[in-house]
Design a protein around this motif. Sequence first.
Motif, mmCIF file in Angstrom:
data_model
loop_
_atom_site.group_PDB
_atom_site.id
_atom_site.type_symbol
_atom_site.label_atom_id
_atom_site.label_comp_id
_atom_site.label_asym_id
_atom_site.label_seq_id
_atom_site.Cartn_x
_atom_site.Cartn_y
_atom_site.Cartn_z
ATOM 1 N N ILE A 39 -47.873 -52.557 -1.228
ATOM 2 C CA ILE A 39 -46.736 -52.923 -2.084
ATOM 3 C C ILE A 39 -46.326 -51.671 -2.841
ATOM 4 C CG2 ILE A 39 -46.042 -54.292 -4.096
ATOM 5 C CD1 ILE A 39 -47.960 -56.475 -3.114
ATOM 6 N N CYS A 40 -45.032 -51.349 -2.765
ATOM 7 C CA CYS A 40 -44.507 -50.148 -3.428
ATOM 8 C C CYS A 40 -43.488 -50.613 -4.468
ATOM 9 C CB CYS A 40 -43.844 -49.252 -2.373
ATOM 10 S SG CYS A 40 -42.874 -47.886 -3.007
ATOM 11 N N HIS A 41 -43.267 -49.798 -5.488
ATOM 12 C CA HIS A 41 -42.328 -50.219 -6.528
ATOM 13 C C HIS A 41 -40.909 -50.396 -5.981
ATOM 14 C CE1 HIS A 41 -44.790 -50.468 -10.151
ATOM 15 N NE2 HIS A 41 -45.617 -49.823 -9.351
ATOM 16 N N THR A 42 -40.607 -49.750 -4.866
ATOM 17 C CA THR A 42 -39.282 -49.913 -4.277
ATOM 18 C C THR A 42 -39.078 -51.344 -3.751
ATOM 19 O OG1 THR A 42 -39.362 -47.565 -3.784
ATOM 20 C CG2 THR A 42 -37.636 -48.805 -2.690
ATOM 21 N N ASP A 43 -40.171 -52.042 -3.400
ATOM 22 C CA ASP A 43 -40.036 -53.463 -3.030
ATOM 23 C C ASP A 43 -39.516 -54.267 -4.225
ATOM 24 O OD1 ASP A 43 -41.117 -53.519 -0.288
ATOM 25 O OD2 ASP A 43 -43.003 -52.941 -1.229
ATOM 26 N N GLY A 61 -41.053 -55.356 2.233
ATOM 27 C CA GLY A 61 -42.309 -54.797 2.772
ATOM 28 C C GLY A 61 -42.007 -53.571 3.602
ATOM 29 N N HIS A 62 -42.564 -52.413 3.179
ATOM 30 C CA HIS A 62 -42.236 -51.187 3.920
ATOM 31 C C HIS A 62 -43.404 -50.208 3.979
ATOM 32 C CE1 HIS A 62 -41.380 -50.124 -0.255
ATOM 33 N NE2 HIS A 62 -41.440 -48.851 0.095
ATOM 34 N N GLU A 63 -44.635 -50.741 3.863
ATOM 35 C CA GLU A 63 -45.817 -49.898 4.053
ATOM 36 C C GLU A 63 -46.776 -50.607 5.009
ATOM 37 O OE1 GLU A 63 -46.036 -47.418 -0.197
ATOM 38 O OE2 GLU A 63 -47.441 -49.062 0.112
ATOM 39 N N GLY A 64 -46.239 -51.001 6.176
ATOM 40 C CA GLY A 64 -47.030 -51.790 7.119
ATOM 41 C C GLY A 64 -47.958 -50.935 7.971
ATOM 42 N N GLY A 169 -47.239 -44.618 4.729
ATOM 43 C CA GLY A 169 -45.865 -44.679 5.227
ATOM 44 C C GLY A 169 -44.801 -44.527 4.157
ATOM 45 N N CYS A 170 -45.171 -44.717 2.868
ATOM 46 C CA CYS A 170 -44.189 -44.486 1.800
ATOM 47 C C CYS A 170 -44.827 -43.831 0.581
ATOM 48 C CB CYS A 170 -43.447 -45.768 1.404
ATOM 49 S SG CYS A 170 -42.208 -45.428 0.114
ATOM 50 N N GLY A 171 -45.440 -44.648 -0.308
ATOM 51 C CA GLY A 171 -45.852 -44.134 -1.624
ATOM 52 C C GLY A 171 -46.775 -42.933 -1.561
ATOM 53 N N ILE A 172 -47.740 -42.979 -0.663
ATOM 54 C CA ILE A 172 -48.739 -41.901 -0.646
ATOM 55 C C ILE A 172 -48.145 -40.626 -0.037
ATOM 56 C CG2 ILE A 172 -51.056 -41.236 0.136
ATOM 57 C CD1 ILE A 172 -51.113 -43.507 -1.932
#
Length: 370
Positions: A39-43, A61-64, A169-172
């Motif tokens: 879960i990223c803050h952009t969700d 959902g965008h860090e699958g 895939g996103c936050g990290i």
Amino acid sequence: MKITAAVVKAQGSNFELTKVILDQPKSDEVLVRIIATGICHTDMVARDFVMGSPNFPVILGHEGSGVIESIGDDVHHLNVGDHVVLTYGYCGECEICRSGTPAYCYEFFPRNFSGARIDGTHNHHYPDGKVINDNFFSQSSFATYAIAHKNNVIAVPKDAPLEILGPLGCGIQTGAGAVINSLKVKIGSSIVITGTGAVGLAALMAAKASSATVIIAVDINEERLNFSRELGATHTINSLTEDVQKRIREILPNGVQYGIDTTGRNEVINNVLSSLAPVGEMVCIGVARKPLELETNIFLTKGYKIRWINQGDSVPQEFIPKLIHMYQLGQFPFDKLIKKYAFQDINEAVEDSEKGRTIKSVLIIGNQEY
Ligand SMILES: NC(=O)c1ccc[n+]([C@@H]2O[C@H](COP(=O)([O-])OP(=O)(O)OC[C@H]3O[C@@H](n4cnc5c(N)ncnc54)[C@H](O)[C@@H]3O)[C@@H](O)[C@H]2O)c1
Ligand SMILES: [Zn+2]
Ligand SMILES: [Zn+2]
């Protein structure tokens, strides 16, 4: 096929696990059985509709991360059974993508935030046929299965722990990429990082891996500042109780060489800029809720560079496997940021992220073994 997805039915409302229908992938797409999704803050930004995003109802959902179940006829670099991380969508064809900066693809917005495929079609609907907005970051991975475009599916080694890889895939990658790709932080240098959430702490670990000598973490959350020290911060500043500019000048009288802001806040960005050494450089990552005001005259003689960056300037096919290798060698322990939740506890996981109780929530959605 019938799947379970977390649907946001209206702006700002909860995630509801719902049975929906997912179509077959098109020729340039991949069907992925989702194992876990970060879960990223952009969700939450998209749920609350702050910066323009898919309409509702929507599957976010965008860090699958998951296992490839089937591939379209035009997908040649991936195979059924591959372990994969899903990242942001990009076309791969435009001059921006081809010059090695796909995070700024001309089609970034429609491929990630439009709520549909680039051609306007959807792949999810309710059993009664009503369409659901989807394709969030070309994946919509708060679901048991997801369809992604071939470009944003990254094959990863099978000996890496698939359950925790999604946030790469996103936050990290955003935080780590800011240090490694954008600023290219040099050995022996100094850096300040404002906001020690998942993005800021990924940046901090990358700064340590890059052998920065002075790493200053700034936050208003004392627990996170303590944790920052465990992860390698040499100094921490609580901006609720301390004067950030004064403290940085005490640590580094000539100023700090690099800055990364993950808060998007006016006063915080100004604090970082005002603390830079001459020809210092900073990047901004956080979503801002207000326009930025800068006292630019005081910077006229400083030679500063400031840049707003996306996804840590990452070329994900190259950068995500690199971060996994660093993790496996113990040089990038991003697993320490993660807390796992069952898929049905998605609203608790979101609330814990928003309240700052969890740094990186990861929903466990499927079993790696059938
Ligand atoms: N552009 C991109 O590529 C990209 C990608 C991922 C995330 N993001 C954005 O990056 C931002 C950070 O994400 P995150 O997951 O790390 O969020 P987070 O909420 O976990 O971290 C933000 C941190 O900032 C701290 N903070 C808040 N106000 C502060 C202040 N006044 N001074 C100092 N610290 C303060 C919070 O206590 C928190 O620890 C979000 O806005 C997110 O949407 C951007
Ligand atoms: Zn994100
Ligand atoms: Zn492109």
